[in-house]
Design a protein around this motif. Structure first.
Motif, PDB file in Angstrom:
ATOM      1  N   HIS A  92       0.845  -1.201   0.000  1.00 20.21           N
ATOM      2  CA  HIS A  92       0.000   0.000   0.000  1.00 20.21           C
ATOM      3  C   HIS A  92       0.873   1.241   0.000  1.00 20.21           C
ATOM      4  CE1 HIS A  92       0.728  -0.765   4.274  1.00 20.21           C
ATOM      5  NE2 HIS A  92       0.193   0.406   4.607  1.00 20.21           N
ATOM      6  N   ASP A  95       6.003   4.124   5.092  1.00 18.41           N
ATOM      7  CA  ASP A  95       6.836   3.066   5.686  1.00 18.41           C
ATOM      8  C   ASP A  95       6.860   1.813   4.802  1.00 18.41           C
ATOM      9  OD1 ASP A  95       4.107   3.103   6.479  1.00 18.41           O
ATOM     10  OD2 ASP A  95       4.469   1.792   8.189  1.00 18.41           O
ATOM     11  N   HIS A  96       6.018   1.769   3.798  1.00 15.28           N
ATOM     12  CA  HIS A  96       5.970   0.605   2.906  1.00 15.28           C
ATOM     13  C   HIS A  96       6.557   0.900   1.527  1.00 15.28           C
ATOM     14  CE1 HIS A  96       3.602  -1.677   5.865  1.00 15.28           C
ATOM     15  NE2 HIS A  96       3.316  -0.447   6.263  1.00 15.28           N
ATOM     16  N   ASP A 134      -0.499  -4.078   6.050  1.00 10.84           N
ATOM     17  CA  ASP A 134      -1.145  -3.573   7.267  1.00 10.84           C
ATOM     18  C   ASP A 134      -2.641  -3.859   7.272  1.00 10.84           C
ATOM     19  OD1 ASP A 134       1.314  -2.601   7.905  1.00 10.84           O
ATOM     20  OD2 ASP A 134       0.781  -0.487   7.756  1.00 10.84           O
ATOM     21  N   HIS A 168       3.768  -5.038  10.398  1.00 11.02           N
ATOM     22  CA  HIS A 168       4.294  -4.651  11.703  1.00 11.02           C
ATOM     23  C   HIS A 168       4.073  -5.796  12.691  1.00 11.02           C
ATOM     24  CE1 HIS A 168       4.570  -0.487  10.233  1.00 11.02           C
ATOM     25  NE2 HIS A 168       3.401  -0.710   9.679  1.00 11.02           N
TER      26      HIS A 168
HETATM   27 ZN    ZN Z   1       2.612   0.377   7.979  1.00  8.77          ZN
END
Ligand code: ZN
Length: 351
Positions: free
Chosen positions: A93, A97-98, A217, A263
């Motif tokens: 996505h 952070d991805h 996520d 995560h």
């Molecule tokens: Zn994330």
């Protein structure tokens, strides 16, 4: 490392210790390696997976873009990844952070980027949209959410968070995946199923050949993925989309699935977790409905929604999540709303 490795009820963690950031990889299934990168925020890490393609790697997600992260990736490729290049980056996505280093892998290493169309378009748009001061629409959205004067002043005075600060430029060109596709990675065929709610058109991957699920996520074990409404689309209903996606994905879940999320820790017990992910929001909506017997703004609903105090580091995420729940009640006809004198939308239960 996670402070608490006790799994939620019905879940099991086969590995209770995560790999050290950048310098270690844990082989969680043949040819599937789990790595971690640090994040400079309350949620302090992101998981990344490297799938063995023989002479190269496919990686799932990348972590934030920073000088330090690039150096850690160089160490990982030279060390635990055995000197083989990353030739394909699959992104679940569009969150930084991805997707953070996807463009860097494309530009510097000639890697292919594979993701959904919404993820690519959103990430590319956001990397090109640098703001030196908070947009008027953002400040108006915060006020309507019930942000207090002091915080609002701070947002007005400070340079806002910019996606481009933590995401490398994305060059033109990517490969699209969509619902119903099958993709071959790491010697397995994976069905692509699209999630929603945490991020629009969020990809998940379900192995046809063994018990692996790569979930990004959309599905996490010990924390509930953030579901929020933003100034970009104030009338979005991500809670509705989240519930739709979870109910659609739940029948695919098997107890023996090993879920590799973005995560926390890989886990088994997915059918139970899907129930929890759905019920968490239903119970939050029930609590809120009881609480808005008298009119309340989004920021006034933190105590009942989160059942703990919200510090400044979490305030932004808490606010968008609270708006999402209240707006869902409003848009499904269970609550009314009106603008209060202070400029905040206040929501009240319909009787
Ligand atoms: Zn994330």
């Amino acid at each position: 490392m996670d402070a608490a490795v006790k799994a939620p009820e019905g879940l099991r963690y086969p590995h209770d210790t995560p790999p050290a950031a950048g310098s270690e990889a844990i082989e969680v299934a043949p040819g599937v390696h789990w790595l971690r990168f640090s994040l400079p925020m309350k949620l302090d890490h992101v998981n990344v997976y490297a799938l063995d393609e023989g002479d190269h790697w496919t990686i799932i997600d990348t972590g934030f873009a920073s000088k330090k992260a690039k150096a850690l990736w160089q160490d990982a490729m030279a060390g635990p990844l055995g000197g083989k290049p990353v030739r394909r980056v699959v992104v679940t996505h569009h969150h930084p952070d991805h997707i953070g280093l996807a463009g860097w892998f494309q530009t510097e290493m000639g890697a292919e980027l594979v993701t959904t169309r919404t993820s690519w378009l959103t990430a590319r748009m956001l990397t090109l949209d640098t703001q030196e001061v908070a947009a008027a629409e953002s400040l108006s959205f915060y006020r309507k959410s019930g942000m207090g004067d002091a915080l609002l002043e701070k947002c007005r005075a400070e340079r806002p968070f910019n996606f481009a600060d933590v995401v490398a430029p994305l060059p033109l060109g990517y490969t699209r995946i969509q619902q119903g596709d099958t993709i071959r990675m790491g010697g397995r065929d994976w069905d692509v199923h699209i999630g929603n709610g945490h991020a629009p058109e969020h990809a998940t991957f379900w192995s046809r050949d063994d018990n692996l699920v790569i979930a990004g996520d959309q599905i996490l074990p010990s924390i509930s993925p953030n579901v929020g409404v933003y100034a970009t689309e104030p009338m979005a209903d991500p809670i509705g989309e989240w519930l739709e996606a979870c109910e659609r994905l739940a029948p695919l879940a098997r107890p023996e699935h090993l879920v590799l999320g973005g995560h926390k820790l890989p886990f088994t017990g997915l059918p139970k977790r899907m129930e929890q992910l759905i019920e968490n929001h239903h119970s939050a909506l029930r609590r809120l409905l009881a609480y808005i017997e008298t009119p309340k703004s989004a920021s006034e609903c933190f105590p009942t929604l989160f059942k703990r105090s919200i510090g400044e580091a979490e305030y932004g995420l808490a606010l968008v999540e609270s708006v999402a729940h209240l707006s869902h009640l409003y848009q499904t006809g269970l609550a009314t709303r009106q603008l209060r004198e202070d400029g905040a939308w206040v929501y009240q239960r319909k009787d």
